[in-house]
Design a protein around this motif. Structure first.
Motif, PDB file in Angstrom:
ATOM      1  N   TYR A 110       0.870  -1.167   0.000  1.00  0.00           N
ATOM      2  CA  TYR A 110       0.000   0.000   0.000  1.00  0.00           C
ATOM      3  C   TYR A 110       0.912   1.223   0.000  1.00  0.00           C
ATOM      4  CZ  TYR A 110      -4.447  -2.361   1.148  1.00  0.00           C
ATOM      5  OH  TYR A 110      -5.582  -3.114   1.118  1.00  0.00           O
ATOM      6  N   LEU A 111       0.589   2.172  -0.851  1.00  0.00           N
ATOM      7  CA  LEU A 111       1.340   3.413  -0.939  1.00  0.00           C
ATOM      8  C   LEU A 111       0.392   4.571  -0.670  1.00  0.00           C
ATOM      9  CD1 LEU A 111       3.768   5.206  -1.684  1.00  0.00           C
ATOM     10  CD2 LEU A 111       3.102   4.941  -4.090  1.00  0.00           C
ATOM     11  N   ALA A 112       0.651   5.310   0.407  1.00  0.00           N
ATOM     12  CA  ALA A 112      -0.154   6.489   0.737  1.00  0.00           C
ATOM     13  C   ALA A 112       0.718   7.723   0.589  1.00  0.00           C
ATOM     14  CB  ALA A 112      -0.695   6.385   2.159  1.00  0.00           C
ATOM     15  N   ASP A 113       0.430   8.512  -0.435  1.00  0.00           N
ATOM     16  CA  ASP A 113       1.204   9.722  -0.720  1.00  0.00           C
ATOM     17  C   ASP A 113       0.286  10.667  -1.488  1.00  0.00           C
ATOM     18  OD1 ASP A 113       3.031  11.684  -1.655  1.00  0.00           O
ATOM     19  OD2 ASP A 113       4.639  10.205  -1.807  1.00  0.00           O
ATOM     20  N   ASP A 114       0.193  11.914  -1.046  1.00  0.00           N
ATOM     21  CA  ASP A 114      -0.700  12.863  -1.707  1.00  0.00           C
ATOM     22  C   ASP A 114      -0.128  13.396  -3.015  1.00  0.00           C
ATOM     23  OD1 ASP A 114       1.175  14.217   0.059  1.00  0.00           O
ATOM     24  OD2 ASP A 114       0.144  16.067  -0.465  1.00  0.00           O
ATOM     25  N   ASP A 115       1.152  13.165  -3.279  1.00  0.00           N
ATOM     26  CA  ASP A 115       1.795  13.658  -4.502  1.00  0.00           C
ATOM     27  C   ASP A 115       1.708  12.591  -5.596  1.00  0.00           C
ATOM     28  OD1 ASP A 115       3.767  14.239  -6.524  1.00  0.00           O
ATOM     29  OD2 ASP A 115       4.694  15.647  -5.125  1.00  0.00           O
ATOM     30  N   GLY A 116       0.879  12.846  -6.600  1.00  0.00           N
ATOM     31  CA  GLY A 116       0.679  11.895  -7.690  1.00  0.00           C
ATOM     32  C   GLY A 116       1.948  11.589  -8.457  1.00  0.00           C
ATOM     33  N   ASP A 117       2.805  12.591  -8.645  1.00  0.00           N
ATOM     34  CA  ASP A 117       4.074  12.359  -9.342  1.00  0.00           C
ATOM     35  C   ASP A 117       4.970  11.415  -8.534  1.00  0.00           C
ATOM     36  OD1 ASP A 117       3.329  14.009 -11.455  1.00  0.00           O
ATOM     37  OD2 ASP A 117       4.332  15.774 -10.618  1.00  0.00           O
ATOM     38  N   ASP A 118       5.002  11.585  -7.227  1.00  0.00           N
ATOM     39  CA  ASP A 118       5.801  10.694  -6.377  1.00  0.00           C
ATOM     40  C   ASP A 118       5.261   9.264  -6.423  1.00  0.00           C
ATOM     41  OD1 ASP A 118       7.526  12.716  -5.662  1.00  0.00           O
ATOM     42  OD2 ASP A 118       6.826  12.886  -3.589  1.00  0.00           O
ATOM     43  N   ARG A 119       3.929   9.120  -6.420  1.00  0.00           N
ATOM     44  CA  ARG A 119       3.354   7.778  -6.519  1.00  0.00           C
ATOM     45  C   ARG A 119       3.723   7.124  -7.850  1.00  0.00           C
ATOM     46  NH1 ARG A 119      -1.340  10.425  -4.819  1.00  0.00           N
ATOM     47  NH2 ARG A 119      -2.366   9.926  -6.781  1.00  0.00           N
ATOM     48  N   GLU A 120       3.659   7.902  -8.925  1.00  0.00           N
ATOM     49  CA  GLU A 120       3.988   7.384 -10.250  1.00  0.00           C
ATOM     50  C   GLU A 120       5.452   6.932 -10.313  1.00  0.00           C
ATOM     51  OE1 GLU A 120       4.207   9.283 -14.662  1.00  0.00           O
ATOM     52  OE2 GLU A 120       2.383   9.730 -13.503  1.00  0.00           O
ATOM     53  N   LEU A 121       6.362   7.739  -9.795  1.00  0.00           N
ATOM     54  CA  LEU A 121       7.782   7.365  -9.764  1.00  0.00           C
ATOM     55  C   LEU A 121       8.023   6.127  -8.911  1.00  0.00           C
ATOM     56  CD1 LEU A 121       9.707  10.749  -9.476  1.00  0.00           C
ATOM     57  CD2 LEU A 121       9.861   9.083 -11.324  1.00  0.00           C
ATOM     58  N   ILE A 181       3.207  -1.070   4.180  1.00  0.00           N
ATOM     59  CA  ILE A 181       2.640   0.228   3.820  1.00  0.00           C
ATOM     60  C   ILE A 181       3.789   1.220   3.715  1.00  0.00           C
ATOM     61  CG2 ILE A 181       1.184   2.150   4.580  1.00  0.00           C
ATOM     62  CD1 ILE A 181      -0.436   0.043   6.212  1.00  0.00           C
ATOM     63  N   PHE A 182       3.840   1.929   2.608  1.00  0.00           N
ATOM     64  CA  PHE A 182       4.744   3.068   2.466  1.00  0.00           C
ATOM     65  C   PHE A 182       3.891   4.300   2.713  1.00  0.00           C
ATOM     66  CE2 PHE A 182       7.159  -0.187   0.447  1.00  0.00           C
ATOM     67  CZ  PHE A 182       8.480   0.147   0.685  1.00  0.00           C
ATOM     68  N   LEU A 183       4.229   5.020   3.763  1.00  0.00           N
ATOM     69  CA  LEU A 183       3.385   6.090   4.279  1.00  0.00           C
ATOM     70  C   LEU A 183       4.110   7.420   4.220  1.00  0.00           C
ATOM     71  CD1 LEU A 183       0.725   6.716   5.829  1.00  0.00           C
ATOM     72  CD2 LEU A 183       1.945   6.103   7.922  1.00  0.00           C
ATOM     73  N   LEU A 192      -5.547  15.972   5.287  1.00  0.00           N
ATOM     74  CA  LEU A 192      -6.624  15.192   5.894  1.00  0.00           C
ATOM     75  C   LEU A 192      -6.145  14.365   7.083  1.00  0.00           C
ATOM     76  CD1 LEU A 192      -8.549  13.909   2.719  1.00  0.00           C
ATOM     77  CD2 LEU A 192      -8.895  16.024   3.993  1.00  0.00           C
ATOM     78  N   MET A 193      -5.188  13.490   6.872  1.00  0.00           N
ATOM     79  CA  MET A 193      -4.612  12.679   7.944  1.00  0.00           C
ATOM     80  C   MET A 193      -3.145  12.475   7.597  1.00  0.00           C
ATOM     81  SD  MET A 193      -5.488   8.764   9.122  1.00  0.00           S
ATOM     82  CE  MET A 193      -6.691   9.016  10.417  1.00  0.00           C
ATOM     83  N   ASP A 194      -2.247  13.067   8.379  1.00  0.00           N
ATOM     84  CA  ASP A 194      -0.829  12.962   8.034  1.00  0.00           C
ATOM     85  C   ASP A 194      -0.261  11.608   8.464  1.00  0.00           C
ATOM     86  OD1 ASP A 194      -0.073  13.084  10.764  1.00  0.00           O
ATOM     87  OD2 ASP A 194       0.403  15.209  10.664  1.00  0.00           O
ATOM     88  N   GLY A 195       1.002  11.385   8.145  1.00  0.00           N
ATOM     89  CA  GLY A 195       1.640  10.108   8.427  1.00  0.00           C
ATOM     90  C   GLY A 195       1.726   9.784   9.905  1.00  0.00           C
ATOM     91  N   PHE A 196       1.932  10.806  10.749  1.00  0.00           N
ATOM     92  CA  PHE A 196       1.983  10.575  12.191  1.00  0.00           C
ATOM     93  C   PHE A 196       0.644  10.032  12.697  1.00  0.00           C
ATOM     94  CE2 PHE A 196       5.318  13.859  11.799  1.00  0.00           C
ATOM     95  CZ  PHE A 196       6.351  13.227  12.472  1.00  0.00           C
TER      96      PHE A 196
END
Length: 144
Positions: A7-18, A55-57, A63-67
């Motif tokens: 599972y990858l949770a990241d708000d940056d779409g470019d980072d998710r794509e990379l 999970i990569f967080l 909305l809800m940060d990694g912490f």
């Protein structure tokens, strides 16, 4: 061996794509489910789907940060076996120490090059079964 479920949770779409592109170029069989915030990740964890292996967080999400997300994950016993790798572009020793104390398995600093990203992901996924949050700081933090 079955594919490693990520599972990858990241708000940056470019980072998710990379991230996904880098995964496709390392010699591990993986499947990835993406989330752009911690709330959707938590909703999925509470569904009847099989849990992820890791999970990569991202640490800084709206909305809800990694912490908050890590704290929620670790507060439920049914998620105790899920590995959580915090994945962030910043590195602040106090935050990293807090994440370790809160139950993260690894802290990964987002690298600046694609090849470094591939190496980082390979290192962090290859030894999932050995991960715990009781190791030394050098084992907890992976920098490229």
């Amino acid at each position: 061996m079955s594919a490693i479920k990520i599972y990858l949770a990241d708000d940056d779409g470019d980072d998710r794509e990379l991230f996904i592109e880098a995964l496709s170029e390392i010699p591990l069989e993986t499947t990835v489910t993406e989330f752009d915030n911690g709330i959707d990740l938590m909703d999925d964890l509470f569904s009847n789907k099989p849990l992820p292996d890791v999970i990569f967080l991202d640490l800084r999400m709206p909305l809800m940060d990694g912490f908050e997300c890590l704290s929620d994950i670790r507060s439920f016993n049914q998620f105790s076996q899920v590995k959580v790798n915090v994945y962030s572009s910043s590195y602040h020793e106090r935050e990293v120490n807090q994440l370790k104390e809160d139950g993260a398995n690894r802290y990964l600093q987002k690298p600046t090059s694609f090849n470094q990203l591939k190496t980082l992901l390979y290192k962090s996924i290859r030894h999932l079964e050995k991960d715990d949050n009781q190791g030394s700081a050098a084992q907890f933090v992976i920098l490229t």
